[in-house]
Design a protein around this motif. Sequence first.
Motif, PDB file in Angstrom:
ATOM      1  N   ASP A 108       8.109   3.567  -3.210  1.00 38.62           N
ATOM      2  CA  ASP A 108       8.284   2.649  -3.904  1.00 38.62           C
ATOM      3  C   ASP A 108       9.731   2.106  -3.874  1.00 38.62           C
ATOM      4  O   ASP A 108      10.391   1.970  -4.684  1.00 38.62           O
ATOM      5  CB  ASP A 108       7.617   2.821  -5.488  1.00 38.62           C
ATOM      6  CG  ASP A 108       7.158   1.604  -6.132  1.00 38.62           C
ATOM      7  OD1 ASP A 108       6.977   0.803  -5.417  1.00 38.62           O
ATOM      8  OD2 ASP A 108       7.273   1.593  -6.932  1.00 38.62           O
TER       9      ASP A 108
ATOM     10  N   ALA B  81       3.839  -0.833   6.003  1.00 34.61           N
ATOM     11  CA  ALA B  81       4.135   0.481   5.993  1.00 34.61           C
ATOM     12  C   ALA B  81       5.161   1.376   6.183  1.00 34.61           C
ATOM     13  O   ALA B  81       6.198   2.053   5.532  1.00 34.61           O
ATOM     14  CB  ALA B  81       2.541   0.866   6.273  1.00 34.61           C
TER      15      ALA B  81
ATOM     16  N   THR C  52       7.282  -3.808  -6.830  1.00 38.24           N
ATOM     17  CA  THR C  52       5.818  -5.209  -5.732  1.00 38.24           C
ATOM     18  C   THR C  52       7.332  -6.778  -4.917  1.00 38.24           C
ATOM     19  O   THR C  52       6.523  -6.298  -3.776  1.00 38.24           O
ATOM     20  CB  THR C  52       5.774  -6.058  -6.750  1.00 38.24           C
ATOM     21  OG1 THR C  52       5.281  -5.008  -8.189  1.00 38.24           O
ATOM     22  CG2 THR C  52       4.660  -6.912  -6.425  1.00 38.24           C
TER      23      THR C  52
ATOM     24  N   LYS D 164       2.678   1.405  -3.746  1.00 36.68           N
ATOM     25  CA  LYS D 164       1.932   1.918  -4.241  1.00 36.68           C
ATOM     26  C   LYS D 164       1.439   3.756  -4.164  1.00 36.68           C
ATOM     27  O   LYS D 164       0.786   4.255  -5.308  1.00 36.68           O
ATOM     28  CB  LYS D 164       0.378   1.237  -4.729  1.00 36.68           C
ATOM     29  CG  LYS D 164       0.668  -0.299  -5.227  1.00 36.68           C
ATOM     30  CD  LYS D 164       1.954  -0.505  -6.508  1.00 36.68           C
ATOM     31  CE  LYS D 164       2.373  -1.617  -6.117  1.00 36.68           C
ATOM     32  NZ  LYS D 164       3.192  -1.350  -7.883  1.00 36.68           N
ATOM     33  N   ALA D 165       1.457   3.763  -3.146  1.00 36.45           N
ATOM     34  CA  ALA D 165       0.779   4.902  -2.249  1.00 36.45           C
ATOM     35  C   ALA D 165       1.460   6.521  -2.895  1.00 36.45           C
ATOM     36  O   ALA D 165       1.386   7.470  -3.293  1.00 36.45           O
ATOM     37  CB  ALA D 165       0.375   5.401  -1.224  1.00 36.45           C
ATOM     38  N   SER D 166       2.903   6.093  -2.418  1.00 37.74           N
ATOM     39  CA  SER D 166       3.818   6.874  -3.060  1.00 37.74           C
ATOM     40  C   SER D 166       5.134   6.810  -4.167  1.00 37.74           C
ATOM     41  O   SER D 166       5.882   6.046  -3.038  1.00 37.74           O
ATOM     42  CB  SER D 166       4.114   7.767  -1.809  1.00 37.74           C
ATOM     43  OG  SER D 166       5.647   8.728  -1.939  1.00 37.74           O
TER      44      SER D 166
ATOM     45  N   ASN E 171       8.648  -4.335  -1.295  1.00 40.87           N
ATOM     46  CA  ASN E 171       7.443  -3.888  -1.077  1.00 40.87           C
ATOM     47  C   ASN E 171       6.955  -5.090   0.038  1.00 40.87           C
ATOM     48  O   ASN E 171       6.707  -4.920   0.918  1.00 40.87           O
ATOM     49  CB  ASN E 171       6.811  -2.875  -1.786  1.00 40.87           C
ATOM     50  CG  ASN E 171       6.984  -1.638  -2.308  1.00 40.87           C
ATOM     51  OD1 ASN E 171       7.793  -1.232  -2.344  1.00 40.87           O
ATOM     52  ND2 ASN E 171       5.774  -1.737  -3.648  1.00 40.87           N
TER      53      ASN E 171
ATOM     54  N   GLY F 134       0.677  -1.143  -0.374  1.00 44.52           N
ATOM     55  CA  GLY F 134      -0.019  -0.291   0.276  1.00 44.52           C
ATOM     56  C   GLY F 134       1.183   1.044  -0.003  1.00 44.52           C
ATOM     57  O   GLY F 134       0.406   1.978  -0.996  1.00 44.52           O
ATOM     58  N   VAL F 135       1.851   1.160   0.687  1.00 46.33           N
ATOM     59  CA  VAL F 135       2.639   2.235   0.937  1.00 46.33           C
ATOM     60  C   VAL F 135       3.387   2.646  -0.245  1.00 46.33           C
ATOM     61  O   VAL F 135       3.763   3.696  -1.050  1.00 46.33           O
ATOM     62  CB  VAL F 135       3.856   2.807   2.585  1.00 46.33           C
ATOM     63  CG1 VAL F 135       4.884   3.934   2.227  1.00 46.33           C
ATOM     64  CG2 VAL F 135       2.958   2.628   3.122  1.00 46.33           C
TER      65      VAL F 135
END
Length: 93
Positions: free
Chosen positions: A26, A80, A29, A20-22, A32, A17-18
């Motif tokens: 990043d 996160a 995948t 992809k949000a910023s 993360n 989530g973090v």
Amino acid sequence: MEQIIINLIAGALGGVGVGKASPQFDLGTIGNIISGIVGGGVLGQIVTLVLPSIVAAAQSGNLSVGGVVSQAIAGGAGGAILTAIIGAIKNKA
């Protein structure tokens, strides 16, 4: 054992989530997911140590919805946070 699984899954979701949000945080995948799993596992275990009632409920087989939710929140937050820290360090270098 259920607590650890909840922490790891929530951590992976928090890390993704973090990421992809910023775009600044990043790591890709896989990066993360891995950093989220580690962060979720670590913070989830810390929360378990701080709130011994969760451990007692899990051992007695009476793990409540509140216990599951608190583990999920702790795991997600840990994932996160660690993903954001690693992403910031990576992009700074």
